[in-house]
Each structure stands twice: as C-alpha cells, then as structure tokens.
Design a protein around this motif. Structure first.
Motif, PDB file in Angstrom:
ATOM      1  N   VAL A 172       0.924  -1.049  -0.138  1.00 42.53           N
ATOM      2  CA  VAL A 172       0.074  -0.175   0.088  1.00 42.53           C
ATOM      3  C   VAL A 172       0.940   1.233   0.080  1.00 42.53           C
ATOM      4  CG1 VAL A 172      -1.917   1.325   1.100  1.00 42.53           C
ATOM      5  CG2 VAL A 172      -1.757  -0.835   1.266  1.00 42.53           C
ATOM      6  N   ILE A 173       0.818   2.104  -1.115  1.00 44.48           N
ATOM      7  CA  ILE A 173       1.610   3.408  -1.107  1.00 44.48           C
ATOM      8  C   ILE A 173       0.731   4.301  -1.103  1.00 44.48           C
ATOM      9  CG2 ILE A 173       3.438   4.366  -2.327  1.00 44.48           C
ATOM     10  CD1 ILE A 173       2.980   0.967  -3.388  1.00 44.48           C
ATOM     11  N   ALA A 174       0.812   5.438  -0.486  1.00 44.54           N
ATOM     12  CA  ALA A 174      -0.292   6.194  -0.341  1.00 44.54           C
ATOM     13  C   ALA A 174       0.488   7.783  -0.328  1.00 44.54           C
ATOM     14  CB  ALA A 174      -1.350   6.136   0.732  1.00 44.54           C
ATOM     15  N   VAL A 175      -0.271   8.883  -0.553  1.00 54.60           N
ATOM     16  CA  VAL A 175       0.075  10.031  -0.311  1.00 54.60           C
ATOM     17  C   VAL A 175      -1.022  11.072   0.168  1.00 54.60           C
ATOM     18  CG1 VAL A 175      -0.255  11.037  -2.473  1.00 54.60           C
ATOM     19  CG2 VAL A 175       1.258  12.214  -1.101  1.00 54.60           C
ATOM     20  N   GLY A 176      -0.855  11.823   1.426  1.00 50.95           N
ATOM     21  CA  GLY A 176      -1.839  12.806   1.757  1.00 50.95           C
ATOM     22  C   GLY A 176      -1.299  14.132   1.876  1.00 50.95           C
ATOM     23  N   VAL A 177      -2.171  14.941   1.196  1.00 48.27           N
ATOM     24  CA  VAL A 177      -1.523  16.325   1.188  1.00 48.27           C
ATOM     25  C   VAL A 177      -2.836  17.189   2.125  1.00 48.27           C
ATOM     26  CG1 VAL A 177      -1.062  18.357  -0.342  1.00 48.27           C
ATOM     27  CG2 VAL A 177      -0.360  16.242  -0.861  1.00 48.27           C
ATOM     28  N   VAL A 178      -2.559  17.866   3.232  1.00 49.49           N
ATOM     29  CA  VAL A 178      -3.515  18.553   3.776  1.00 49.49           C
ATOM     30  C   VAL A 178      -3.132  20.125   3.655  1.00 49.49           C
ATOM     31  CG1 VAL A 178      -4.484  19.073   5.819  1.00 49.49           C
ATOM     32  CG2 VAL A 178      -4.087  16.946   5.363  1.00 49.49           C
ATOM     33  N   GLU A 179      -3.922  20.998   3.273  1.00 53.96           N
ATOM     34  CA  GLU A 179      -3.561  22.383   3.041  1.00 53.96           C
ATOM     35  C   GLU A 179      -4.563  23.289   3.534  1.00 53.96           C
ATOM     36  OE1 GLU A 179      -2.698  22.256  -1.140  1.00 53.96           O
ATOM     37  OE2 GLU A 179      -4.743  23.044  -1.512  1.00 53.96           O
ATOM     38  N   ALA A 180      -4.282  24.383   3.878  1.00 51.74           N
ATOM     39  CA  ALA A 180      -5.240  25.486   4.485  1.00 51.74           C
ATOM     40  C   ALA A 180      -4.672  26.937   4.074  1.00 51.74           C
ATOM     41  CB  ALA A 180      -5.354  25.549   5.936  1.00 51.74           C
ATOM     42  N   GLY A 181      -5.358  28.047   3.464  1.00 50.95           N
ATOM     43  CA  GLY A 181      -4.992  28.994   3.498  1.00 50.95           C
ATOM     44  C   GLY A 181      -6.129  29.932   2.987  1.00 50.95           C
ATOM     45  N   ILE A 182      -5.698  31.137   2.384  1.00 49.90           N
ATOM     46  CA  ILE A 182      -6.589  32.472   2.072  1.00 49.90           C
ATOM     47  C   ILE A 182      -6.468  32.663   0.602  1.00 49.90           C
ATOM     48  CG2 ILE A 182      -4.707  33.837   2.758  1.00 49.90           C
ATOM     49  CD1 ILE A 182      -6.943  35.909   3.872  1.00 49.90           C
ATOM     50  N   THR A 183      -7.720  33.073   0.107  1.00 48.14           N
ATOM     51  CA  THR A 183      -7.722  33.694  -1.170  1.00 48.14           C
ATOM     52  C   THR A 183      -8.249  34.959  -1.182  1.00 48.14           C
ATOM     53  OG1 THR A 183      -8.324  31.284  -1.925  1.00 48.14           O
ATOM     54  CG2 THR A 183      -9.042  33.268  -3.362  1.00 48.14           C
ATOM     55  N   ILE A 184      -7.563  35.679  -2.134  1.00 47.26           N
ATOM     56  CA  ILE A 184      -7.821  37.178  -2.328  1.00 47.26           C
ATOM     57  C   ILE A 184      -7.515  37.304  -3.779  1.00 47.26           C
ATOM     58  CG2 ILE A 184      -6.905  37.947  -0.067  1.00 47.26           C
ATOM     59  CD1 ILE A 184      -4.326  38.881  -1.457  1.00 47.26           C
ATOM     60  N   ALA A 185      -8.603  38.368  -3.969  1.00 46.61           N
ATOM     61  CA  ALA A 185      -8.626  38.593  -5.537  1.00 46.61           C
ATOM     62  C   ALA A 185      -8.998  40.089  -5.790  1.00 46.61           C
ATOM     63  CB  ALA A 185      -9.733  37.858  -6.150  1.00 46.61           C
ATOM     64  N   HIS A 186      -8.701  40.582  -7.090  1.00 44.47           N
ATOM     65  CA  HIS A 186      -9.293  41.831  -7.281  1.00 44.47           C
ATOM     66  C   HIS A 186      -9.638  42.107  -8.817  1.00 44.47           C
ATOM     67  CE1 HIS A 186      -9.143  46.418  -7.353  1.00 44.47           C
ATOM     68  NE2 HIS A 186      -8.384  46.491  -8.249  1.00 44.47           N
ATOM     69  N   ALA A 187     -10.537  42.798  -9.135  1.00 42.72           N
ATOM     70  CA  ALA A 187     -11.318  42.916 -10.495  1.00 42.72           C
ATOM     71  C   ALA A 187     -11.060  44.442 -10.949  1.00 42.72           C
ATOM     72  CB  ALA A 187     -12.470  42.566 -10.251  1.00 42.72           C
ATOM     73  N   PHE A 188     -10.650  44.482 -12.350  1.00 47.52           N
ATOM     74  CA  PHE A 188     -10.808  45.812 -12.847  1.00 47.52           C
ATOM     75  C   PHE A 188     -11.180  45.870 -14.285  1.00 47.52           C
ATOM     76  CE2 PHE A 188      -6.525  43.895 -13.124  1.00 47.52           C
ATOM     77  CZ  PHE A 188      -6.229  44.432 -14.670  1.00 47.52           C
ATOM     78  N   THR A 189     -11.786  47.024 -14.774  1.00 46.01           N
ATOM     79  CA  THR A 189     -12.323  47.039 -16.077  1.00 46.01           C
ATOM     80  C   THR A 189     -11.286  47.728 -17.005  1.00 46.01           C
ATOM     81  OG1 THR A 189     -14.423  47.226 -15.172  1.00 46.01           O
ATOM     82  CG2 THR A 189     -14.244  47.697 -17.318  1.00 46.01           C
ATOM     83  N   LEU A 190     -11.244  46.831 -18.255  1.00 51.83           N
ATOM     84  CA  LEU A 190     -10.376  47.649 -19.284  1.00 51.83           C
ATOM     85  C   LEU A 190     -11.275  47.440 -20.520  1.00 51.83           C
ATOM     86  CD1 LEU A 190      -7.680  48.500 -20.379  1.00 51.83           C
ATOM     87  CD2 LEU A 190      -7.074  45.806 -20.839  1.00 51.83           C
ATOM     88  N   ASP A 191     -11.738  48.564 -20.937  1.00 51.63           N
ATOM     89  CA  ASP A 191     -12.796  48.655 -21.964  1.00 51.63           C
ATOM     90  C   ASP A 191     -13.852  47.941 -21.617  1.00 51.63           C
ATOM     91  OD1 ASP A 191     -11.037  50.221 -23.747  1.00 51.63           O
ATOM     92  OD2 ASP A 191     -10.142  48.807 -24.677  1.00 51.63           O
TER      93      ASP A 191
END
Length: 381
Positions: A172-191
């Motif tokens: 049995v060969i396995a991998v576990g990836v646990v991750e936690a974080g924050i997402t930020i974003a920004h929008a702007f208009t071009l034409d």
C-alpha cells in the motif's frame, strides 16, 4: 492467518493525519471536473483564485461545509483477488489437498502485477465577496492510495508442497496532502472586459505512506503505524487570471502549486517511492446565461501524481442546465490526452431552494471497476 484488505481499511491508513483531499466541488465534478473559468465564486480557492470576483450583488457570504468525494479504480479486481487468495490459503491450511493447492495457485497467479487506486476528498471554504477586496478561507486535502502486488514465482512450488508461507508481496503506497490558506482577488475593467487576478497562499503538509507485507499476511492494524510514514511541511501558492465579457464569455488561466516539492516514502526492503508535487497549469473557457452554462478545461502539462502511474493530461468539458435557480442538471466528459486513464463520463444534480441552501451530487463513470461520487453542501447568505 490472513487479514481482509478492504477499501475502507486503505482509506483509514491516513485518517490520523491526511484523510483530506483535493478538488471536491460536486458541481464542477459533475461537469467533467471543469471549473477554472466557470466555478462558483465560493469554489474559487479550489479552481482559480480570480473567480472570487465573480459574484452577484445579492451575495454577502457563503459557507461550503462539507464537500466530499471518493473514487475507486480497480480494473484488475485486485481487492477481490487478494480476498480470494487469502480464502484459498486458509482452506489449504485446514485441508491440504491437491484440489485446494490448485485453487490457491490459480488465485495467486491471477494477482500478478495487479494494481488498484483509491482517492478520497474533503474540503471546506468560507467566502466573503465584495467590490473592494473579496476574501475566502479554505482547507482541503488529498488522499491518493495505491495497492500493488508482486508475485514471486517460487511460491508455486511452495503451494505444490502445501506451504502457505509465501514470498509474494502486496504493498500500500499512499500520499496525503492537507492544506489551508486564504484567497484574495481583485477586479478591474479594461474597455468592456472585466479582468480579475487572484492568489491563494497556503500552508501544506505532505505525508507519504509505504506498507509492504506478504499477500497472505496483510494486517490493516498496521496501517496507522507511524513507522510507515514520512511527513514534510511547506508553504505554496496558487495564482489565477480571468477575463469576462458582458455576453457571458469567461476565459481563465490557473497555476496551482507553483513551488515544487519532492517527498519520498520510507524505504522498505531497499525500495522507496517519491511523491513529486509540480506546478499544474490549466486554461479554460466558459459561456453562461440565466439557464445554461458550458465549460471546457485543458491542462497544459502532464502529471504523474504519486509517480506510480503513467503521465496523464486531462481535457474536460461540461454543461449545466439551470431551472429558475432552483434545480440544475449537469453532464460532462473527461479525456486523458496521454491515453493512460480511461475516458470518464460525469453527471450530477443540484438543488438550490431560495438560492440559500445548495445541495450538489455528482457521479463519475469509466467502467464498472472505475467510478466515483461526490457531495457538496453550501449555504449562501
């Protein structure tokens, strides 16, 4: 003498540290696993951080809890084969006849170079959309468990002599990836184009697991033992960009896990495997209106996962039909451009009464031994 090997016991092997998972949104899974240009804003952390700016004026807060999925690929029917061998060995121990010896040999040879794979997924997210700086927090992970068998030719002679002390092994060969974080974003208009950029810095814990034993003596009680594990931690980041037009067309690009990491397993009998986390780049397109959405996602580079399988590179497409924002029907298709994985059909249903409670179900099918399912719950306020 023998111990039953089940998918449940394999899943439990990482339960103490890594039984979380990767992309888990049942809506996107039902549409072929697409989402880089068309996922909902509260799923932006899992597909493309820039999508966090794609929300309606009535959206104030969304909680995703939980989102879970699981899949099994056992085209060789390995798990049943191990059970059959262990039953045959038990019978041979109790009644060492030529007939029972022949059944044990047949069960053993049927396992030659077989493999199976199981993935379990789990995630949560909370998103706060706004026009200044939309933000989301998330936690997710990935459990990828592989079962392999290696048959020793000398075991045939052992069984001819009614000797059940076999050298053939299962791993049995396995991998576990646990991750936690924050997402930020920004929008702007071009034409007339709304351009969005987003980032998801995150903390990751990567844990590998390697267990090897005689096929006759698999002991699921050992799967939780720390001696079979190797653990590393690191920081990482996902980036994304979208361009959206007023006619409902959205283009997206995502770059996930930009910081590479290699984590080996422990060594067993001089053998080790390595989990190689590399950046994954995807381009996508979406078209949507009030009752219909269509997506196509294309991975730009191949990947090998745990390195136990050949490279895969997915091209996926999916559609959604929306009935007055109360119910949704979704269909999708996934094609491996490297022709290693079987092509997959996907489908799913969504219920969203009052646009407040969102219940999404998904199913994935390649054949009777390669299938999966997903469930997501979200609460929008």
């Amino acid at each position: 003498m023998s111990y039953r090997l089940s998918y449940l016991s394999i899943a439990l092997l990482c339960a103490s540290g890594s039984a979380l998972a990767q992309q888990t949104d049942a809506r996107a899974i039902a549409m072929g696993g697409t989402g880089v240009a068309g996922a909902s804003y509260h799923q932006a952390s899992f597909y493309n951080p820039a999508l966090l700016t794609h929300f309606n004026d009535s959206d104030d807060f969304t909680l995703v809890l939980p989102a879970i999925s699981a899949s099994v690929a056992d085209n060789d029917e390995l798990i049943d084969g191990i059970d059959n061998l262990q039953d045959a060995l038990d019978r041979l121990d109790i009644n060492p006849t030529a007939a029972n010896s022949a059944l044990a040999k047949q069960a053993l040879t049927a396992l030659d170079n077989n493999s199976a794979n199981m993935k379990v997924t789990l995630a949560m997210a909370a998103a706060i959309p706004n026009n200044t700086l939309p933000v989301a927090i998330f936690a997710r992970g990935h459990l990828d468990a592989n079962v392999l068998t290696t048959i020793d030719a000398s075991d045939i002679d052992r069984l001819n002599n009614n000797n059940t002390d076999l050298l053939s092994s299962g791993s049995v060969i396995a991998v576990g990836v646990v991750e936690a974080g924050i997402t930020i974003a920004h929008a702007f208009t071009l034409d007339s184009v709304k351009l969005s950029v987003g980032a998801s810095p995150k903390f990751q814990q990567i844990e590998t697991f390697f267990y090897n034993s005689s096929v006759a003596d698999f002991d699921e009680d050992d799967f939780d033992a720390d001696q079979y594990r190797n653990k590393k931690t690191q920081t990482n980041i996902d980036l994304g960009v979208t361009a959206a037009w007023e006619n409902g067309v959205v283009l997206g690009v995502s770059a996930k896990n930009l910081l590479s990491k290699k984590v080996p397993t422990i060594q067993v009998k001089g053998i080790e495997y390595t989990y190689d986390m590399k950046p994954q780049y995807t381009v996508a397109a979406n078209y949507h209106n009030s009752w219909f959405s269509a997506n196509i996602d294309a991975e730009l580079n191949s990947h090998t996962g745990f390195g136990l399988q050949d490279e895969v590179q997915w091209l996926a497409a999916g559609v959604e039909f929306n009935a007055l924002n109360w119910a949704q029907l979704r269909l999708g298709y996934r094609n491996d451009l490297k022709n290693y994985q079987q092509n997959q059909l996907t489908a799913g249903l969504g219920l969203s009464p009052f646009d407040t409670l969102h219940i999404d179900l998904a199913a994935v099918y390649a054949d009777k031994n390669d299938a999966g399912a997903a469930l997501s719950l979200a609460f929008t306020f």
